[in-house]
Design a protein around this motif. Sequence first.
Motif, mmCIF file in Angstrom:
data_model
loop_
_atom_site.group_PDB
_atom_site.id
_atom_site.type_symbol
_atom_site.label_atom_id
_atom_site.label_comp_id
_atom_site.label_asym_id
_atom_site.label_seq_id
_atom_site.Cartn_x
_atom_site.Cartn_y
_atom_site.Cartn_z
ATOM 1 N N SER A 101 -10.618 39.499 3.702
ATOM 2 C CA SER A 101 -11.523 38.419 4.269
ATOM 3 C C SER A 101 -12.578 38.627 5.666
ATOM 4 N N PRO A 102 -13.147 39.705 5.377
ATOM 5 C CA PRO A 102 -14.180 40.188 6.641
ATOM 6 C C PRO A 102 -15.235 39.286 6.768
ATOM 7 N N ASN A 103 -15.984 39.278 7.647
ATOM 8 C CA ASN A 103 -17.048 38.233 8.041
ATOM 9 C C ASN A 103 -18.476 39.230 7.702
ATOM 10 N N ASP A 155 -11.203 25.533 4.722
ATOM 11 C CA ASP A 155 -9.752 26.332 4.307
ATOM 12 C C ASP A 155 -9.231 24.826 3.645
ATOM 13 N N TYR A 166 -1.603 33.667 3.056
ATOM 14 C CA TYR A 166 -2.634 34.156 3.869
ATOM 15 C C TYR A 166 -2.256 35.221 4.707
ATOM 16 N N GLN A 216 -4.344 33.504 14.608
ATOM 17 C CA GLN A 216 -5.031 32.128 13.675
ATOM 18 C C GLN A 216 -3.782 31.354 13.240
HETATM 19 N N1 ARG Z 1 -12.969 35.657 7.876
HETATM 20 C C1 ARG Z 1 -11.982 35.297 8.839
HETATM 21 C C2 ARG Z 1 -11.785 35.990 10.078
HETATM 22 O O1 ARG Z 1 -12.205 37.342 10.098
HETATM 23 C C3 ARG Z 1 -10.503 35.460 8.174
HETATM 24 C C4 ARG Z 1 -10.289 34.476 6.891
HETATM 25 C C5 ARG Z 1 -8.847 34.343 6.548
HETATM 26 N N2 ARG Z 1 -8.566 33.440 5.513
HETATM 27 C C6 ARG Z 1 -8.795 32.231 5.473
HETATM 28 N N3 ARG Z 1 -8.571 31.491 4.429
HETATM 29 N N4 ARG Z 1 -9.156 31.395 6.723
HETATM 30 O O2 ARG Z 1 -11.369 35.522 10.928
#
Ligand code: ARG
Length: 592
Positions: free
Chosen positions: A113-115, A303, A321, A327
């Motif tokens: 789950s990268p951005n 989410d 997760y 988080q």
């Molecule tokens: N893209 C988010 C980050 O880099 C992580 C996502 C994790 N998954 C989720 N379902 N929130 O911080």
Amino acid sequence: MKQAAVQIAPLTGLTEEEVLKLLEIPPQEQMGDAAFPCFTLAKSLKKAPVVIAGEIAAALQAAGTDAAAAGPYVNIRFDRKVLAPELLQELGSETFGKLQLGQGARVLIDMSSPNIAKPFGIGHLRSTVIGAALYRLYQEAGYTSISVNHLGDWGTQFGKQITAYKRWGNEEALQADPIRNSLELYVRFHDEAEQDPTLETEAREWFRKLEQGDDEAQRLWAFFVKVSMQEFNRMYERLNVDFDYTLGESFYNDKMGAVVEELQDKGLLEESDGALVVRLDEENMPPCLIIKKDGTTIYPTRDLATAIYRRNIMQADRLLYVVGGEQKLHFRQVFTVLSKMGYEWADNCEHIPFGLMRFEGRKMSTRRGKVVFLQEVLDEAVARAQQIIQDKNPNLEQSEQVAEAVGVGAIIFGDLRSNRMNDIDFSLDDAVSFEGETGPYVQYTYARIQSVLAKAANVSRDEREKVTDPLKGSAAENIEVNAELEAEGSHLDRHLRDHLAADAVGDTSWALLKLLAEYPSYLEKAVLRSEPSVIAKYTIDVAQAFNRFYHAERIADAPPGTKAFRVKLAARTAERLAYSLSLLGVQAPERM
Ligand code: ARG
């Protein structure tokens, strides 16, 4: 352990399962192979543990088992000559090491789950590596695993990205080095926005356009997603990871309205400073933000929609997760809101957190632009592996592929070998070293066993070097080698009891064999705790046990009956090592 349970259970009124849970491995080899503590029985039998231990030991002895009471414990020692062939046989069976814990339940793993338009961070690396290992481990334990890459492909940062790109960027530069270029633009945006606040306004305007489906905004966004994915995919390829689904946050854009309505209907939404939130006072948490002041949705809203979709449409029984520990609050909030909405399955949602990882003391930070690029870390690990291979084995064929497997494997293993919650300060030199508790050490042990087996099968090393592909050897040419060994082995199965010399099963081979037979309990522990490190540590233990065996007992040049046993033990060890490594995502080259 199983053998001990079979014998002890009828003497206690407990089931074999219950006995198995209580059984311990004695702290010292001389004490025997299994120890049964009698404390828990004291209550039901209304006798002192010491007395119970004495009685059980006496009954076992009467049945011909080598057992002795030691205080509240019963120590049992097995007849190696009898049990060793049975264990070997069991290790070779198709079903060995597969568990039925999951009964086919669907476990959905949110991982990586990268951005988009941001670097693939160390946290994303850990999520990818831990997630991929869990995926395989759950599968081995009888679950149906489903992996989802929940890309961060939506949010106000795309307004900034578009603004910066339109001012200072161009297609060519972005195409050539997408993440670095995006990052430069992003950093420049924040630098210049300090002087020029209109940039922020412009960015908000672009994000608004994007949400409303404006052509140009959409086109640029899709372009950012595409080039970022190309770069992420190169990483996934090197890490040997793929996903059942890649569904970014944007996928839920049209699914959030219903969630917001539902929250409203259930009376959970409250206004706070112009925003809409779900209060979590009773749970001692800050409110969960659902709709921002400017009317846009936010990470937790997405989410919520995501979880409901995964449960209802993707039919997940458990939702995991794999996301960094920072988080924690976010997931507690989301799961609590789901439960307030009346979804009992909120209890089946689980955050699998992990600690921070630094490389040689360097951390990662997106804003400042001071980042460790994962690609570089992998390249550096591979270069060091190449160097070690050059020194140790300069004539190794396909040394580049082997170095890639060793370098990348070192990073993966270095991530997985300690409890996931531990912070890791990664030293590349330590991780890539062939000695110590490293991936390369385990790989090296595997390759060592392959050459022992080749020697035992009377195939000269030179011969084998010529024909075998160091990466794929076991698949093709090794079959011949293995066939010879198997021939010896089947002879072994039939006659081992009679032919096995009294001293064939030495202390070190016995210890190794017992450890191999314990594999299922390690797998179970790893899955129950969602903790791949259990298996990583297990491979280290097996490699160490093999090396003790290798140094203490002759293998290829032992007398025939003994040789057959030890060769087979070595072959089973190699299989278990390669298989366990593959569950972790680490390759096992045939030669190093
Ligand atoms: N893209 C988010 C980050 O880099 C992580 C996502 C994790 N998954 C989720 N379902 N929130 O911080």
